[in-house]
Design a protein around this motif. Structure first.
Motif, PDB file in Angstrom:
ATOM      1  N   GLY A  50       0.808  -1.223  -0.138  1.00  0.00           N
ATOM      2  CA  GLY A  50      -0.063   0.012   0.133  1.00  0.00           C
ATOM      3  C   GLY A  50       0.845   1.253  -0.117  1.00  0.00           C
ATOM      4  O   GLY A  50       0.321   2.323  -0.740  1.00  0.00           O
ATOM      5  N   TYR A  51       1.978   1.330   0.644  1.00  0.00           N
ATOM      6  CA  TYR A  51       2.794   2.424   0.837  1.00  0.00           C
ATOM      7  C   TYR A  51       3.444   2.560  -0.506  1.00  0.00           C
ATOM      8  O   TYR A  51       3.500   3.785  -0.949  1.00  0.00           O
ATOM      9  CB  TYR A  51       3.893   2.243   1.848  1.00  0.00           C
ATOM     10  N   LEU A  52       3.993   1.525  -1.253  1.00  0.00           N
ATOM     11  CA  LEU A  52       4.535   1.911  -2.578  1.00  0.00           C
ATOM     12  C   LEU A  52       3.608   2.440  -3.620  1.00  0.00           C
ATOM     13  O   LEU A  52       3.997   3.261  -4.402  1.00  0.00           O
ATOM     14  CB  LEU A  52       5.039   0.261  -2.862  1.00  0.00           C
ATOM     15  N   LEU A  53       2.443   1.875  -3.705  1.00  0.00           N
ATOM     16  CA  LEU A  53       1.370   2.284  -4.411  1.00  0.00           C
ATOM     17  C   LEU A  53       1.080   3.961  -4.186  1.00  0.00           C
ATOM     18  O   LEU A  53       1.074   4.744  -5.157  1.00  0.00           O
ATOM     19  CB  LEU A  53       0.350   1.446  -4.404  1.00  0.00           C
ATOM     20  N   VAL A  54       0.660   3.948  -2.897  1.00  0.00           N
ATOM     21  CA  VAL A  54       0.059   5.350  -2.398  1.00  0.00           C
ATOM     22  C   VAL A  54       1.450   6.617  -2.799  1.00  0.00           C
ATOM     23  O   VAL A  54       1.264   7.542  -3.159  1.00  0.00           O
ATOM     24  CB  VAL A  54      -0.228   5.676  -0.991  1.00  0.00           C
ATOM     25  N   PHE A  55       2.563   6.113  -2.445  1.00  0.00           N
ATOM     26  CA  PHE A  55       3.735   7.098  -2.563  1.00  0.00           C
ATOM     27  C   PHE A  55       4.119   7.348  -4.021  1.00  0.00           C
ATOM     28  O   PHE A  55       4.571   8.344  -4.305  1.00  0.00           O
ATOM     29  CB  PHE A  55       5.009   6.372  -1.706  1.00  0.00           C
ATOM     30  N   PHE A  56       3.759   6.109  -4.837  1.00  0.00           N
ATOM     31  CA  PHE A  56       3.908   6.455  -6.372  1.00  0.00           C
ATOM     32  C   PHE A  56       2.985   7.489  -6.583  1.00  0.00           C
ATOM     33  O   PHE A  56       3.759   8.509  -7.459  1.00  0.00           O
ATOM     34  CB  PHE A  56       3.791   5.291  -6.993  1.00  0.00           C
ATOM     35  N   ALA A  57       1.841   7.575  -6.332  1.00  0.00           N
ATOM     36  CA  ALA A  57       0.993   8.649  -6.537  1.00  0.00           C
ATOM     37  C   ALA A  57       1.421  10.030  -6.112  1.00  0.00           C
ATOM     38  O   ALA A  57       1.215  10.944  -6.864  1.00  0.00           O
ATOM     39  CB  ALA A  57      -0.454   8.214  -6.246  1.00  0.00           C
ATOM     40  N   ILE A  58       1.729  10.031  -4.840  1.00  0.00           N
ATOM     41  CA  ILE A  58       2.382  11.166  -4.363  1.00  0.00           C
ATOM     42  C   ILE A  58       3.508  11.648  -5.186  1.00  0.00           C
ATOM     43  O   ILE A  58       3.646  13.037  -5.535  1.00  0.00           O
ATOM     44  CB  ILE A  58       2.646  11.003  -2.935  1.00  0.00           C
ATOM     45  N   TRP A  59       4.645  10.765  -5.257  1.00  0.00           N
ATOM     46  CA  TRP A  59       5.746  11.213  -5.916  1.00  0.00           C
ATOM     47  C   TRP A  59       5.512  11.662  -7.248  1.00  0.00           C
ATOM     48  O   TRP A  59       6.233  12.768  -7.578  1.00  0.00           O
ATOM     49  CB  TRP A  59       6.688   9.983  -6.087  1.00  0.00           C
ATOM     50  N   TRP A  60       4.743  11.264  -8.121  1.00  0.00           N
ATOM     51  CA  TRP A  60       4.630  11.344  -9.550  1.00  0.00           C
ATOM     52  C   TRP A  60       3.861  12.627  -9.659  1.00  0.00           C
ATOM     53  O   TRP A  60       4.087  13.350 -10.513  1.00  0.00           O
ATOM     54  CB  TRP A  60       3.788  10.234 -10.170  1.00  0.00           C
ATOM     55  N   ALA A  61       2.899  12.980  -8.889  1.00  0.00           N
ATOM     56  CA  ALA A  61       2.191  14.177  -8.808  1.00  0.00           C
ATOM     57  C   ALA A  61       3.197  15.518  -8.716  1.00  0.00           C
ATOM     58  O   ALA A  61       3.203  16.558  -9.350  1.00  0.00           O
ATOM     59  CB  ALA A  61       1.075  14.378  -7.896  1.00  0.00           C
ATOM     60  N   TRP A  62       4.205  15.295  -7.869  1.00  0.00           N
ATOM     61  CA  TRP A  62       5.114  16.191  -7.529  1.00  0.00           C
ATOM     62  C   TRP A  62       6.198  16.297  -8.688  1.00  0.00           C
ATOM     63  O   TRP A  62       6.416  17.491  -9.183  1.00  0.00           O
ATOM     64  CB  TRP A  62       6.084  15.912  -6.309  1.00  0.00           C
ATOM     65  N   VAL A  63       6.627  15.131  -9.250  1.00  0.00           N
ATOM     66  CA  VAL A  63       7.550  15.041 -10.444  1.00  0.00           C
ATOM     67  C   VAL A  63       6.899  15.870 -11.721  1.00  0.00           C
ATOM     68  O   VAL A  63       7.553  16.722 -12.233  1.00  0.00           O
ATOM     69  CB  VAL A  63       7.739  13.665 -11.030  1.00  0.00           C
ATOM     70  N   ASN A  64       5.621  15.670 -11.981  1.00  0.00           N
ATOM     71  CA  ASN A  64       4.776  16.400 -13.119  1.00  0.00           C
ATOM     72  C   ASN A  64       4.858  17.919 -12.952  1.00  0.00           C
ATOM     73  O   ASN A  64       5.565  18.396 -13.753  1.00  0.00           O
ATOM     74  CB  ASN A  64       3.373  15.987 -12.970  1.00  0.00           C
TER      75      ASN A  64
END
Length: 394
Positions: A50-64
């Motif tokens: 769950g952490y890896l999935l949710v953190f991907f969403a957080i990280w990718w939003a910041w990257v964009n």
């Protein structure tokens, strides 16, 4: 809104960018607290996945946002409003983290992403409209089209049965990361190497801040629970040493000089998913260690220790592979961080002494790195607070 120069002097993060980063503290804290709960209750598989999935969403939003802003930040009223809308989407995403983590209900998180994507797509379309260079205009349009197509994919996945996430998430995540590579294949955007390096450094500090907060919780708990004082203070001290060492190691040398091509920048930027994720997970691990020390966790001492040592070791390896090794000279410097990661992982088997021992290893790693650099004439004074090389006379 036209592209900025990639060689623009004195390019620094803006107050709006810092404000944008601040909103991610909420989302990361939500993900970290759910990871703590899962690990402490003895459900590492569910918690880590769950952490890896949710953190991907957080990280990718910041990257964009970060890479777009590096190339097109014009800071006019329309740009600011669009960015504030994206911030609203981040907050909605953060509100959806508990449901996504505990019930696999991604509805609120997807709505938050949709808000962010609408604003970012508008920004790319605006850039395409205002661009005077036809090649840059095509790049902006490819970005906008890619964002829309992938977002449609997420909405469709949301409408499918819950089991669809097991096979639908990986290809959509790959598609997300493929959008920049495809969009910039023929004409890259004019992102600024120094600006990007600073932005990533600032976000690393935010991730490490989560771990500082966890160490503070350990100290506070020790003061409130005198019976566990002897166990909690070493955890707090060891946790602080790990965090301080992580900061020192990441910022030991400037990286913008390495970001010379799109291929290098993509690998470096994407790889920071591991650096950011492990940096924040150290804090979650420290909270698990605290709960174990006061008898509130339902796991073994080995599992509690691993909650700290595994993300700490992963941070060391990832920072070396992506960030630090480009400035290392000689075998001794190159092997230092990987060897330290192995020693930190070995501390897992020391039981209650695992966290302070890992902190000691991290501190000794910094000391050894400073000594090796000094021997080769690369003293700490050779880098100023902004990451620029300076001479002894400076």
């Amino acid at each position: 809104m036209t592209s900025r120069s990639s060689t623009e002097p004195h390019r620094a993060s803006t107050p709006l960018e810092l404000f944008f980063d601040l909103t991610f503290v909420v989302a990361v804290a939500q993900a970290g607290s759910r990871l703590v709960h899962s690990l402490a209750e003895g459900h590492p598989g569910h918690g880590i996945a769950g952490y890896l999935l949710v953190f991907f969403a957080i990280w990718w939003a910041w990257v964009n946002f970060t890479w777009f802003a590096s190339a097109y930040d014009c800071d006019d009223p329309l740009y600011r409003v669009a960015t504030l809308v994206q911030i609203t989407g981040v907050l909605v995403l953060a509100a959806g983290v508990p449901r996504a983590f505990e019930n696999s209900d991604y509805t609120v998180a997807i709505v938050g992403y949709l808000i962010m994507r609408l604003a970012l797509t508008f920004q790319w379309l605006r850039a395409a409209h205002d661009e005077t260079d036809p090649a840059a205009r095509r790049t902006a349009l490819r970005y906008a089209a890619g964002l829309v197509l992938v977002q449609i994919g997420w909405v469709v996945l949301l409408l499918l049965p819950d089991a669809a996430w097991n096979w639908g998430f990986p290809p959509l995540a790959i598609a997300e990361m493929a959008v920049p590579a495809i969009a910039e294949r023929r004409h890259p955007t004019t992102w600024h190497p120094h600006h990007i390096a600073e932005r990533y450094g600032l976000f690393t500090i935010i991730m490490l801040g989560e771990s500082v907060s966890a160490a503070t919780v350990a100290i506070q708990t020790a003061l409130d629970d005198q019976a566990a004082l002897d166990e909690l203070l070493p955890i707090a001290a060891g946790g602080l040493l790990i965090v301080f060492a992580a900061y020192w190691i990441y910022f030991a040398a400037p990286i913008h000089e390495y970001l010379e091509s799109g291929q290098q920048a993509f690998l470096w930027g994407y790889g920071h998913y591991v650096i950011f994720g492990s940096a924040a997970a150290i804090g979650a691990g420290l909270e698990v260690a605290v709960e174990q020390a006061v008898g509130e966790a339902h796991i073994s001492d080995l599992a509690a220790a691993a909650s700290v040592t595994i993300p700490a070791g992963l941070f060391l390896v990832a920072t070396w592979a992506l960030h630090a090794r480009h400035h290392k000279r000689g075998a001794a410097q190159q092997v230092l961080l990987p060897a330290a990661a192995v020693l930190v992982l070995a501390c897992t088997f020391l039981g209650e002494a695992a966290v302070p021992a890992a902190g000691a290893v991290a501190a000794l790693t910094v000391a050894a790195g400073v000594a090796l650099s000094a021997r080769q004439g690369e003293g700490a004074g050779d880098v100023d607070p902004h990451g620029e090389r300076v001479s002894e006379a400076d």
